[in-house]
Design a protein around this motif. Structure first.
Motif, mmCIF file in Angstrom:
data_model
loop_
_atom_site.group_PDB
_atom_site.id
_atom_site.type_symbol
_atom_site.label_atom_id
_atom_site.label_comp_id
_atom_site.label_asym_id
_atom_site.label_seq_id
_atom_site.Cartn_x
_atom_site.Cartn_y
_atom_site.Cartn_z
ATOM 1 N N CYS A 1 80.083 48.494 3.165
ATOM 2 C CA CYS A 1 80.524 47.407 3.581
ATOM 3 C C CYS A 1 80.288 46.014 2.730
ATOM 4 O O CYS A 1 80.208 46.187 1.854
ATOM 5 C CB CYS A 1 79.303 47.347 4.854
ATOM 6 N N GLY A 2 81.100 45.337 3.381
ATOM 7 C CA GLY A 2 81.312 43.862 2.646
ATOM 8 C C GLY A 2 79.786 43.535 2.146
ATOM 9 O O GLY A 2 79.891 42.741 1.295
ATOM 10 N N THR A 3 78.876 43.187 2.609
ATOM 11 C CA THR A 3 77.805 42.760 2.743
ATOM 12 C C THR A 3 76.803 44.407 1.066
ATOM 13 O O THR A 3 77.042 43.122 0.167
ATOM 14 C CB THR A 3 76.043 43.275 3.469
ATOM 15 N N HIS A 20 79.592 33.301 3.117
ATOM 16 C CA HIS A 20 78.777 33.791 3.986
ATOM 17 C C HIS A 20 77.624 34.422 3.543
ATOM 18 O O HIS A 20 76.718 34.579 2.551
ATOM 19 C CB HIS A 20 79.676 35.716 3.934
ATOM 20 N N MET A 26 83.843 32.865 -2.863
ATOM 21 C CA MET A 26 84.594 33.413 -2.161
ATOM 22 C C MET A 26 86.033 33.048 -2.088
ATOM 23 O O MET A 26 86.211 32.261 -3.174
ATOM 24 C CB MET A 26 84.152 33.279 -1.224
ATOM 25 N N ASN A 78 85.101 32.229 5.080
ATOM 26 C CA ASN A 78 85.450 33.125 6.857
ATOM 27 C C ASN A 78 85.631 31.792 8.131
ATOM 28 O O ASN A 78 85.776 32.361 9.106
ATOM 29 C CB ASN A 78 84.293 33.983 7.294
ATOM 30 N N ASP A 97 83.880 37.235 -2.831
ATOM 31 C CA ASP A 97 83.853 37.565 -1.887
ATOM 32 C C ASP A 97 85.094 37.801 -1.891
ATOM 33 O O ASP A 97 85.770 37.088 -0.912
ATOM 34 C CB ASP A 97 82.743 37.233 -1.165
ATOM 35 N N VAL A 138 86.338 39.513 1.792
ATOM 36 C CA VAL A 138 86.069 40.055 2.684
ATOM 37 C C VAL A 138 87.047 39.403 3.368
ATOM 38 O O VAL A 138 88.457 40.133 4.296
ATOM 39 C CB VAL A 138 84.662 39.899 2.721
ATOM 40 N N GLN A 139 87.929 38.597 3.464
ATOM 41 C CA GLN A 139 88.148 38.066 4.693
ATOM 42 C C GLN A 139 89.960 37.537 3.635
ATOM 43 O O GLN A 139 91.070 37.455 4.822
ATOM 44 C CB GLN A 139 88.333 36.500 3.918
ATOM 45 N N SER A 159 86.274 44.335 3.030
ATOM 46 C CA SER A 159 85.590 45.301 4.055
ATOM 47 C C SER A 159 86.900 46.069 4.955
ATOM 48 O O SER A 159 87.203 44.900 4.876
ATOM 49 C CB SER A 159 84.166 44.004 4.885
ATOM 50 N N HIS A 207 86.209 46.696 8.155
ATOM 51 C CA HIS A 207 86.868 46.407 9.170
ATOM 52 C C HIS A 207 87.690 45.310 10.115
ATOM 53 O O HIS A 207 88.108 44.791 10.554
ATOM 54 C CB HIS A 207 85.448 46.423 10.350
ATOM 55 N N LYS A 208 88.435 44.203 7.952
ATOM 56 C CA LYS A 208 88.123 43.323 8.589
ATOM 57 C C LYS A 208 90.266 43.360 8.211
ATOM 58 O O LYS A 208 91.086 42.526 8.657
ATOM 59 C CB LYS A 208 87.750 41.586 7.516
HETATM 60 N N1 PLP Z 1 81.492 38.430 3.632
HETATM 61 C C1 PLP Z 1 82.477 37.491 4.396
HETATM 62 C C2 PLP Z 1 83.397 36.532 3.850
HETATM 63 C C3 PLP Z 1 82.166 38.248 5.532
HETATM 64 O O1 PLP Z 1 83.525 37.553 6.392
HETATM 65 C C4 PLP Z 1 81.583 39.261 5.962
HETATM 66 C C5 PLP Z 1 81.849 39.254 7.352
HETATM 67 O O2 PLP Z 1 82.173 38.469 8.393
HETATM 68 C C6 PLP Z 1 81.539 39.553 5.156
HETATM 69 C C7 PLP Z 1 81.154 39.125 3.864
HETATM 70 C C8 PLP Z 1 80.378 41.315 5.570
HETATM 71 O O3 PLP Z 1 80.817 41.841 5.488
HETATM 72 P P1 PLP Z 1 80.212 43.640 6.526
HETATM 73 O O4 PLP Z 1 80.183 43.367 7.850
HETATM 74 O O5 PLP Z 1 81.383 44.444 5.829
HETATM 75 O O6 PLP Z 1 79.259 43.422 5.761
#
Ligand code: PLP
Length: 392
Positions: free
Chosen positions: A70-72, A99, A146, A150, A175, A177-178, A198, A200-201
């Motif tokens: 995952c992104g985390t 985030h 980032m 988000n 990061d 992810v978004q 990530s 799922h985004k």
């Molecule tokens: N970083 C950002 C900017 C996010 O918006 C999110 C999820 O909302 C994450 C990290 C975490 O991603 P994940 O849900 O895949 O762990």
């Protein structure tokens, strides 16, 4: 009732083509890619293909892509990798609007003896670059900023910061992810050392992420175990999800141009309608420098949660800018960092669109929002006071 889903920064629908691509890898081809036999071994080829597609989305070399859960996990891996690679460096720079995947980790690290500098943002959510430059020190192990926020969608000057970090020999992580799949992300041009995504985004499955690690960047694995991902991340590969992520990355790349322009047009339509027709409403974050799908607005003298509940009854899904801290609803750390006025911060709503959002759906939300806010305001004692004040 079919939901009008405007919460795509929380998660996205898995694209039907992605589901189709993944399905055989649960039931027919369920082997372990590390196995010696052909049944499992053949999956390695599919993982190679997925890695190439993800690399192509961000202009990386496939060898620079590590699949995570995952992104985390990608964010944690990046930050811990830098700290372990430079054990004498005890300083981290990040922003006040990250985030929780980065923010909470850095808060945790601060409690365990690291020094953390938190870069502020202005009312439009723009980074205080001078603060960041002034705090770069000889013992800075990593800067993590980032790519896009988000909550507000505000895009940060990642390329500028990454180049400044590189000049000082500091590892730079972003990061993204978004940002991934919504705006062009080019790791070569931006010169980042590490970058998180990530699945799922951007219409891929949940439970799969990506960490890009630039060749030559010192690295230490976060999950120590098997030889998977060339020893950079132990654990049997989530084969179906990795294949789905690859498919989603290929589709996202194609949609970066005109499709994201269409999404931006719909977001702008919603924004204009809300700001023109609902008084005492503020836009959160820069209007220009924003993700094309994100709209964060604050309605004075109403509670975000009440708005969400009423939207929910209408089948409209959105998010509020509050987080439940110690049993009370507080404006998020992002809205507080932006300095959104107290009267408005509690009434913040984030609408986030996707490639599946239609003009008809946006028109329904445009129609529903003004009477909904008016109804809530008539129930608010603060709004009545404000109204009578303005008559005076
Ligand atoms: N970083 C950002 C900017 C996010 O918006 C999110 C999820 O909302 C994450 C990290 C975490 O991603 P994940 O849900 O895949 O762990």
């Amino acid at each position: 009732m079919k939901a009008i889903y405007l919460d795509n920064n929380a998660t996205t629908r898995v694209a039907p083509a992605v589901v189709e691509e993944m399905t055989p890898y649960f039931s027919e081809y369920y082997g372990n890619p590390s196995s010696m036999h052909t049944f499992g071994g053949m999956l390695g080829k599919k993982i190679v293909e997925a890695r190439e597609k993800v690399a192509d989305l961000i202009n990386a070399d496939p060898d620079e892509i590590i699949f995570t859960s995952c992104g985390t996990e990608s964010d944690s891996t990046a930050i811990y990798a830098a700290l372990q690679s430079y054990p004498k460096k005890r300083h981290i720079i990040t922003t006040r609007v990250e985030h929780p995947a980065v923010k909470n980790l850095c808060e945790h690290l601060a409690k365990t003896g690291y020094r953390v500098s938190w870069v502020p943002v202005d009312r439009e959510g723009r980074l205080d670059i001078d603060y960041l430059y002034d705090h770069m020190a000889d013992d800075t192990a990593i800067i993590s900023v980032m790519w896009a926020n988000n909550e507000t969608g505000v895009i940060f000057p990642v390329e500028q910061v990454a180049h400044a970090a590189a000049e000082r020999g500091i590892v730079f992580h972003t990061d993204a992810v978004q940002a991934g799949g919504k705006v062009p992300v080019d790791v070569r041009k931006s010169n980042v050392s590490m970058l998180s995504l990530s699945g799922h985004k951007f219409h891929g499955p949940k439970g799969v992420g990506v960490l890009y690690v630039k060749k030559g960047t010192k690295f230490a694995p976060f999950l120590i175990g098997g030889h998977q991902e060339k020893g950079r991340r132990g654990g049997t590969e989530n084969v179906a999800s990795i294949i789905g992520l690859g498919k989603a990355a290929g589709m996202a790349k194609k949609e970066l141009g005109s499709e994201m322009d269409r999404v931006r047009g719909l977001r702008d339509r919603l924004e204009a309608h809300i700001l023109e027709n609902i008084p005492n409403t503020l836009l959160n974050g820069s209007r220009e420098n924003r993700l094309p799908n994100t709209l964060s607005v604050s309605f004075e003298y109403v509670e975000g949660e009440s708005i969400l509940l009423m939207l929910d009854q209408l089948g409209i899904c959105a998010s509020s800018g509050s987080a439940c801290t110690s049993g009370t609803l507080e404006p998020s750390h992002v809205l507080r960092a932006l300095g959104v006025p107290f009267t408005a911060a509690h009434g913040s709503i984030r609408f986030s669109l996707s490639t599946y959002t239609t003009r008809e759906e946006i028109d329904v939300v445009c129609e529903q929002m003004p009477p909904l806010i008016e109804r809530l305001r008539t129930m608010s004692p603060f709004w009545k006071k404000e109204a009578s004040c303005s008559i005076l």
